[in-house]
Design a protein around this motif. Structure first.
Motif, short mmCIF file in Angstrom:
data_model
loop_
_atom_site.label_atom_id
_atom_site.label_comp_id
_atom_site.label_asym_id
_atom_site.label_seq_id
_atom_site.Cartn_x
_atom_site.Cartn_y
_atom_site.Cartn_z
N HIS A 134 0.83 -1.20 0.00
CA HIS A 134 0.00 0.00 0.00
C HIS A 134 0.86 1.24 0.00
O HIS A 134 0.46 2.28 0.54
CB HIS A 134 -0.93 0.00 1.22
CG HIS A 134 -2.02 -1.01 1.15
ND1 HIS A 134 -3.12 -0.87 0.33
CD2 HIS A 134 -2.15 -2.20 1.77
CE1 HIS A 134 -3.91 -1.92 0.48
NE2 HIS A 134 -3.37 -2.74 1.33
N LEU A 135 2.03 1.19 -0.65
CA LEU A 135 2.91 2.35 -0.75
C LEU A 135 3.55 2.38 -2.14
O LEU A 135 3.87 1.32 -2.71
CB LEU A 135 4.01 2.31 0.31
CG LEU A 135 3.61 2.59 1.76
CD1 LEU A 135 4.79 2.34 2.69
CD2 LEU A 135 3.10 4.02 1.93
N CYS A 144 -9.12 8.36 -8.83
CA CYS A 144 -7.79 8.42 -8.21
C CYS A 144 -7.88 8.53 -6.69
O CYS A 144 -7.15 7.87 -5.96
CB CYS A 144 -7.00 9.60 -8.77
SG CYS A 144 -5.42 9.88 -7.94
N LEU A 145 -8.78 9.37 -6.20
CA LEU A 145 -8.92 9.60 -4.77
C LEU A 145 -10.12 8.88 -4.18
O LEU A 145 -10.57 9.20 -3.07
CB LEU A 145 -9.02 11.10 -4.47
CG LEU A 145 -10.28 11.82 -4.96
CD1 LEU A 145 -10.50 13.09 -4.14
CD2 LEU A 145 -10.23 12.14 -6.43
N GLY A 146 -10.65 7.91 -4.91
CA GLY A 146 -11.83 7.20 -4.42
C GLY A 146 -13.05 8.06 -4.42
O GLY A 146 -13.94 7.91 -3.58
N GLY A 147 -13.13 9.01 -5.34
CA GLY A 147 -14.24 9.96 -5.39
C GLY A 147 -15.46 9.37 -6.08
O GLY A 147 -16.52 9.25 -5.49
N TYR A 148 -15.30 9.01 -7.35
CA TYR A 148 -16.36 8.38 -8.12
C TYR A 148 -15.76 7.90 -9.43
O TYR A 148 -14.55 8.02 -9.63
CB TYR A 148 -17.53 9.33 -8.35
CG TYR A 148 -17.32 10.45 -9.36
CD1 TYR A 148 -18.29 10.75 -10.31
CD2 TYR A 148 -16.17 11.24 -9.36
CE1 TYR A 148 -18.13 11.77 -11.22
CE2 TYR A 148 -16.01 12.26 -10.27
CZ TYR A 148 -16.98 12.53 -11.19
OH TYR A 148 -16.82 13.55 -12.10
N MET A 149 -16.55 7.31 -10.29
CA MET A 149 -16.10 6.84 -11.61
C MET A 149 -15.11 5.68 -11.52
O MET A 149 -14.24 5.52 -12.37
CB MET A 149 -15.44 7.98 -12.41
CG MET A 149 -16.42 8.97 -12.99
SD MET A 149 -17.47 8.26 -14.26
CE MET A 149 -16.25 7.76 -15.47
N GLY A 150 -15.26 4.84 -10.48
CA GLY A 150 -14.36 3.68 -10.40
C GLY A 150 -14.04 3.25 -8.98
O GLY A 150 -12.91 2.85 -8.69
N LEU A 201 -13.76 0.95 -5.78
CA LEU A 201 -13.52 -0.48 -5.63
C LEU A 201 -14.33 -1.07 -4.48
O LEU A 201 -14.44 -0.48 -3.40
CB LEU A 201 -12.04 -0.75 -5.39
CG LEU A 201 -11.08 -0.33 -6.51
CD1 LEU A 201 -9.64 -0.57 -6.09
CD2 LEU A 201 -11.39 -1.09 -7.80
N ALA A 202 -14.88 -2.25 -4.71
CA ALA A 202 -15.61 -3.00 -3.69
C ALA A 202 -14.61 -3.74 -2.80
O ALA A 202 -13.41 -3.79 -3.09
CB ALA A 202 -16.58 -3.97 -4.36
N PRO A 203 -15.07 -4.34 -1.71
CA PRO A 203 -14.16 -5.11 -0.85
C PRO A 203 -13.37 -6.16 -1.62
O PRO A 203 -13.93 -6.88 -2.48
CB PRO A 203 -15.11 -5.76 0.17
CG PRO A 203 -16.25 -4.80 0.26
CD PRO A 203 -16.44 -4.27 -1.13
N ASN A 204 -12.07 -6.20 -1.36
CA ASN A 204 -11.13 -7.20 -1.89
C ASN A 204 -10.87 -7.09 -3.40
O ASN A 204 -10.18 -7.93 -3.96
CB ASN A 204 -11.62 -8.62 -1.57
CG ASN A 204 -11.74 -8.84 -0.08
OD1 ASN A 204 -10.81 -8.57 0.68
ND2 ASN A 204 -12.91 -9.31 0.37
N VAL A 241 -11.49 -0.43 2.23
CA VAL A 241 -10.16 -0.55 2.85
C VAL A 241 -9.51 -1.90 2.56
O VAL A 241 -8.29 -2.05 2.74
CB VAL A 241 -10.24 -0.33 4.37
CG1 VAL A 241 -10.62 1.11 4.68
CG2 VAL A 241 -11.21 -1.30 5.04
N THR A 242 -10.28 -2.88 2.11
CA THR A 242 -9.68 -4.17 1.76
C THR A 242 -9.31 -4.25 0.29
O THR A 242 -8.73 -5.26 -0.16
CB THR A 242 -10.63 -5.33 2.10
OG1 THR A 242 -11.82 -5.20 1.30
CG2 THR A 242 -11.01 -5.31 3.58
N SER A 243 -9.64 -3.23 -0.48
CA SER A 243 -9.27 -3.22 -1.90
C SER A 243 -7.79 -2.91 -2.06
O SER A 243 -7.14 -2.42 -1.14
CB SER A 243 -10.12 -2.21 -2.68
OG SER A 243 -9.87 -0.89 -2.23
N GLU A 244 -7.26 -3.18 -3.25
CA GLU A 244 -5.83 -2.99 -3.50
C GLU A 244 -5.62 -2.22 -4.81
O GLU A 244 -6.30 -2.50 -5.81
CB GLU A 244 -5.11 -4.33 -3.58
CG GLU A 244 -5.13 -5.11 -2.28
CD GLU A 244 -4.41 -6.44 -2.39
OE1 GLU A 244 -4.10 -7.02 -1.34
OE2 GLU A 244 -4.17 -6.91 -3.53
N VAL A 245 -4.66 -1.31 -4.79
CA VAL A 245 -4.30 -0.54 -5.97
C VAL A 245 -2.84 -0.81 -6.31
O VAL A 245 -1.97 -0.70 -5.45
CB VAL A 245 -4.51 0.98 -5.75
CG1 VAL A 245 -4.08 1.76 -6.98
CG2 VAL A 245 -5.97 1.28 -5.42
#
Length: 431
Positions: free
Chosen positions: A276-277, A363-369, A371-374, A392-396
């Motif tokens: 996560h970094l 990009c900032l978890g605003g809208y248009m994408g 992520l759901a859990p995991n 919080v369980t999603s990954e980028v």
């Protein structure tokens, strides 16, 4: 006293003959920037302090990009506050729906920054403009308010790290791979409050889009700013975009750097920053077991024309893997229009992707994408913190447009060199 490029710009902005690392200075600003999230807070502070007018309407830039077109009532109120303030103070460089774009792609495109500028923005990725030979850095909304009113800002002069570039990037390796590799080497606090100054023969081989991407993510190494020397490519870019006359500063030959890092561009490979970094970098070729749910190609980091070119090169004539949502976001309206003219939008849609108007959105978890859990996403954005793009369980996983597009086709993180080689082999078989 010998100074780095950044130190010379700051000395000039402060009206001083010289400055030293650690010195506190009051600098004159050539520009102030805010967006639809940070500007309303700055407006509140501006009015709370009793300011009645801005120092120079022409030097203030307000760009609606994070939640625009507005995603909900709160976002609409934020945009309305920006519109009202810019109308009241007759700020001409206000970018709303229809002419807006993602701020750090839009300002260079609109000629709003030139070499030698000293610019602050209430957004951490304001360090992007170092690619144009300017000093630019992110600040809080309170500092933005003071900057709009006074045209000045306090800085502590940073020490510097020199990044000496050699060679030339291989095929399917881009500026995103350069900065991710550097952050992987020095860590997310490896340049804390320092200036990352890029030099060396390898600079000439980097496009302006590469440089803008690299400086954009200087903050992800903790840097105060990133900056490139002004060369013929820089000057041509500034001229083409109608920027003001540049003021060129060069580091003294005997300028002091805390360290020098040598990067051989010839040896770089496509890389991915794991959660996560941004420092958790691995070669894409060693990450191919990671199955993904979403791909995002866009943002202030990688939504420029060369990024759209890269996405098209990989995606056209192919299909996004079943179960993968591929979201492509050109960073400005001009880039969007160029994609239309080039036939890219049709190719993206036929490949199974969706194309959005310019926005920071996912990009900032605003809208248009969101992520759901995991769920897992390969993204060309700049941060992969816990919950950055959704649950919080999603990954980028951060990557270049080449790597992101290649991953969209396979449904898992993929080295674009391998994917392109397979495409070329298949095309040869059909001939």
């Amino acid at each position: 006293m010998a100074m780095t490029m950044t130190q010379k710009i700051l000395a000039h902005a402060a009206g001083l003959d010289s400055v030293v690392p650690g010195q506190l200075i009051l600098a004159n600003l050539t520009g102030v920037l805010g967006n639809d999230i940070t500007t309303p807070v700055a407006i509140a502070e501006f009015e709370k302090a009793g300011f009645e007018k801005v120092f120079d309407p022409d030097k203030i830039n307000v760009v609606l990009d994070h939640f625009v077109p507005n995603k909900d009532i709160k976002a609409a109120k934020q945009s309305a506050a920006c519109r009202s303030f810019c109308h009241k103070h007759e700020i001409p460089h206000f970018y709303d729906v229809g002419k807006m774009g993602i701020e750090h792609a839009l300002l260079p495109e609109q000629g709003r920054v030139t070499a030698g500028d000293c610019l602050i923005g209430a957004d951490s990725h304001t360090c992007t403009y170092g690619a144009l030979g300017a000093f630019s850095t992110g600040v809080g909304s309170t500092d933005m308010a003071a900057g709009m009113a006074t045209g000045k800002a306090w800085f502590k002069v940073p020490s510097a790290i020199r990044v000496k570039l050699k060679g030339k990037l291989p095929e399917y390796v881009s500026g995103k791979d350069v900065i991710l590799s550097l952050i992987g080497q020095i860590g997310v606090d490896g340049a804390l409050y320092k200036s990352l100054e890029f030099t060396g023969e390898g600079v000439d081989s980097l496009s302006m889009d590469d440089r803008l991407c690299i400086c954009n993510m200087a903050i992800e190494a903790g840097a105060k700013n990133g900056i490139f020397p002004v060369d013929e490519k820089t000057l041509a870019f500034l001229k083409d975009h109608g920027a003001e006359e540049p003021v060129i500063f060069e580091a003294d030959p005997d300028a002091e750097y805390e360290q020098t890092i040598v990067m051989n561009l010839d040896e770089l490979v496509p890389v991915v920053a794991w959660p996560h970094l941004p420092e958790n970098t691995k070669p894409a070729s060693e990450s191919e077991d990671v199955v993904i749910d979403q791909v995002v190609i866009g943002s202030c980091t990688n939504g420029r024309m060369e990024d759209m070119d890269a996405a098209y090169e990989v995606l056209h004539g192919n299909k996004v893997a079943d179960g993968v949502r591929c979201i492509i976001i050109p960073a400005t309206m001009d880039i969007y229009k160029q994609c239309i003219a080039n036939g890219y939008l049709m190719a993206f849609i036929e490949a199974g992707a969706v194309v959005s108007t310019p926005t920071c959105g996912p990009c900032l978890g605003g809208y248009m994408g969101i992520l759901a859990p995991n769920e897992r996403c390969v993204s060309t954005t700049n941060r992969n913190f816990v919950g950055r793009m959704g649950d919080v369980t999603s990954e980028v996983y951060l990557a270049s447009p080449y790597t992101a597009a290649a991953s969209a086709l396979t449904g898992r993180i993929s080295d674009p060199r391998r994917v392109k080689a397979e495409q070329k082999a298949e095309e040869a078989d059909h001939e």
